[in-house]
Design an enzyme around this catalytic site. Structure first.
Site: not given
Ligand SMILES: *Cc1c(COP(=O)(O)O)cnc(C)c1O
Length: 384
Positions: A75, A182, A202, A204, A327
Site C-alpha cells: 500500500t 499477487q 509486499s 506478507h 480489506c
Molecule cells: C495485499 C495487496 C495489497 C496491499 O498490500 P499491503 O502490503 O498489505 O499493503 C495491494 N495490492 C494487492 C493486489 C494485494 O493483494
C-alpha cells in the site's frame, strides 16, 4: 477452533515460513543495530543484512538491488509510486489511466489524485476480467503521464498482459506502474523484460512478515518521484526512516526460497486447482470467474447461483476463504472486481475466493470441495 479451520486465504496473507522466521530472529536481539549507524559493528552488520536482502529480492524479480526502495508494504509503495510520480511530474500532464478491477490501494490513491487535480480514466474489463488493449491506446492523450495496471488480480487471479501494455506505454512515452503484489511468488517474473517502470509488492503475501514491502523504480527510465515522507537520508531520501531490519531480512529470505521452490509450487497449485475446478464444475449453478483468462495458479474465484451470499460464507465456517476482498470485509457489498466483470450484484455477493499456498495439501482441497458441494445443496433446498 482455529486449527480446525482450513486456511485457503493465502491471497489475504500468508504465514511466515519457519525458515524465514529463523533468519529474522537474531535481528530482534543480538543483531539489533540501526542500518544507518556507520561508526560501529552493530550498524555494519545490519547494513550488510539489508544489502543481502536487497540482492535476494532483486534476483527474484529481474531487478538490480539499487532499483528497490523498502516501504511498510505494498500500500505504501503504491502511494509512493502514484502520488510521488504524479506530484513530481505535474508539468508533463495531468491524466492517468488505470483499470476498474485494481486493488483499493490503487483506486483510493487515484481518488486522492483526483482531489489534487489529476484526471483518471478507469478502463473497464470484459466478462473474463481482461482489459481491451485497443481501448488503452485509444484513451491516451497529450496529457497522459502514467498508466497503472496490476499484474495479477487478488480476487480472481486474472493476469494483465503487462508486456503488451508496456509496448504501448513506451511508444507514447508514458510511465507504467504495476501492483505486482499477487504476482510475485506465483509467476516467474522479470520486471525489466516486462518493461514496467514502477512496481509495488509486499513480504506478507510471500511467506515473509507483515509490515514490509518494496517499490521497484527502473534505473533505465528513472521516473522522478517526490518522497511522501521526510526526515532522514535512508533509501536515497525516497523513503526516510529507520529501516525495519528484521522485516527486510525476512523479506529477502522469503524471496530466496521462492526462487528455488516456485516451479514446484506452481505445478502443484495448478494440479490442485484443476482438481477443484473439475469437481465443482459439475455442481449446478457454479460459475468459475476468470476461468478463460490467464491466471495465477493458486487462485479460484467462484460464484454460486441462487444462494444467499451471507449464508454461504457462514455455512463454510470450517474454511478460511474470502468473499470479495478482505480489506472491505467489514462492509458487505458486492466485489467491485466481479461487478466490473459484469456479474449482477446477487451473484457477486454469492462468490467465494479460494487461494492456496505453500502449505496447502490435497486433503485440504478435497475437504473444501466437499464443504462447497454440501453447502450448495443444503442452501438451495432451504432457499425458495
Ligand atoms: C495485499 C495487496 C495489497 C496491499 O498490500 P499491503 O502490503 O498489505 O499493503 C495491494 N495490492 C494487492 C493486489 C494485494 O493483494
Amino acid at each position: 477452533m482455529i486449527s480446525k479451520t482450513i486456511y485457503l486465504d493465502y491471497n489475504a496473507t500468508t504465514p511466515v515460513d519457519p525458515r524465514v522466521l529463523d533468519v529474522m530472529l537474531p535481528y530482534f536481539t543480538e543483531k539489533f543495530g540501526n542500518a544507518s549507524s556507520n561508526t560501529h559493528p552493530y550498524g555494519w552488520d545490519a547494513e550488510e543484512a539489508v544489502d543481502q536482502s536487497r540482492e535476494q529480492i532483486a534476483d527474484l524479480i529481474g531487478a538490480k538491488p539499487n532499483e528497490l526502495t523498502f516501504t511498510s508494504g505494498a500500500t505504501e509503495a503504491i502511494n509512493l509510486a502514484l502520488q510521488g510520480y504524479c506530484q513530481a511530474n505535474r508539468q508533463l500532464g495531468n491524466h492517468l489511466i488505470t483499470c476498474q478491477t485494481e486493488h483499493k490501494a490503487v483506486l483510493d490513491t487515484c481518488q486522492q489524485l483526483e482531489k489534487q487535480g489529476f484526471e483518471i480514466t478507469y478502463l473497464p474489463v470484459d466478462r473474463s476480467g481482461n482489459i481491451h488493449i485497443e481501448e488503452l491506446e485509444a484513451c491516451i492523450t497529450q496529457q497522459t503521464i502514467l498508466a497503472s495496471f496490476m499484474l495479477a488480480n487478488n480476487e480472481t487471479g486474472v493476469v494483465h498482459p503487462l508486456k503488451k501494455i508496456s509496448a504501448i506505454t513506451r511508444k507514447h512515452g508514458i510511465i507504467l506502474m504495476t501492483d505486482a503484489t499477487q504476482a510475485v511468488g506465483k509467476l516467474d517474473l522479470n520486471f525489466r523484460e516486462l518493461g514496467v517502470d514502477l512496481a509495488a509488492f509486499s513480504a506478507h503475501k510471500i511467506y515473509g512478515p507483515k509490515g514490509v514491502g518494496a517499490l521497484y523504480v527502473s534505473r533505465k527510465s528513472k521516473p522522478g518521484i517526490r518522497p511522501q515522507l521526510f526526515g532522514g537520508g535512508q533509501e536515497s531520501r525516497l523513503r526516510p526512516g529507520t529501516l525495519n531490519v528484521p522485516g527486510i531480512v525476512g523479506f529477502g529470505k522469503a524471496c530466496e526460497i521462492i526462487l528455488s521452490e516456485l516451479e514446484k509450487d506452481s505445478i502443484r497449485w495448478s494440479e490442485l486447482r484443476a482438481m477443484l475446478e473439475n469437481e465443482l464444475r459439475d455442481v449446478e449453478g457454479v460459475i468459475i470467474n476468470g476461468a478463460d483468462s490467464e491466471r495465477i495458479p493458486n487462485t479460484i474465484n467462484l460464484s454460486i447461483e441462487n444462494i444467499d451470499g451471507g449464508k454461504l460464507i457462514r455455512s463454510l465456517k470450517n474454511l478460511a476463504v474470502s468473499q470479495g476482498s478482505a480489506c472491505t470485509s467489514t462492509i458487505i457489498e458486492p466485489s467491485h472486481v466481479l461487478t466490473s466483470m459484469g456479474l449482477p450484484d446477487e451473484l457477486a455477493l454469492s462468490s467465494v475466493r479460494i487461494s492456496m499456498g505453500r502449505f496447502t495439501t490435497a486433503q485440504e482441497v478435497k475437504a473444501a470441495i466437499e464443504a462447497i458441494r454440501q453447502v450448495t445443496t443444503t442452501l438451495r433446498l432451504s432457499t425458495p
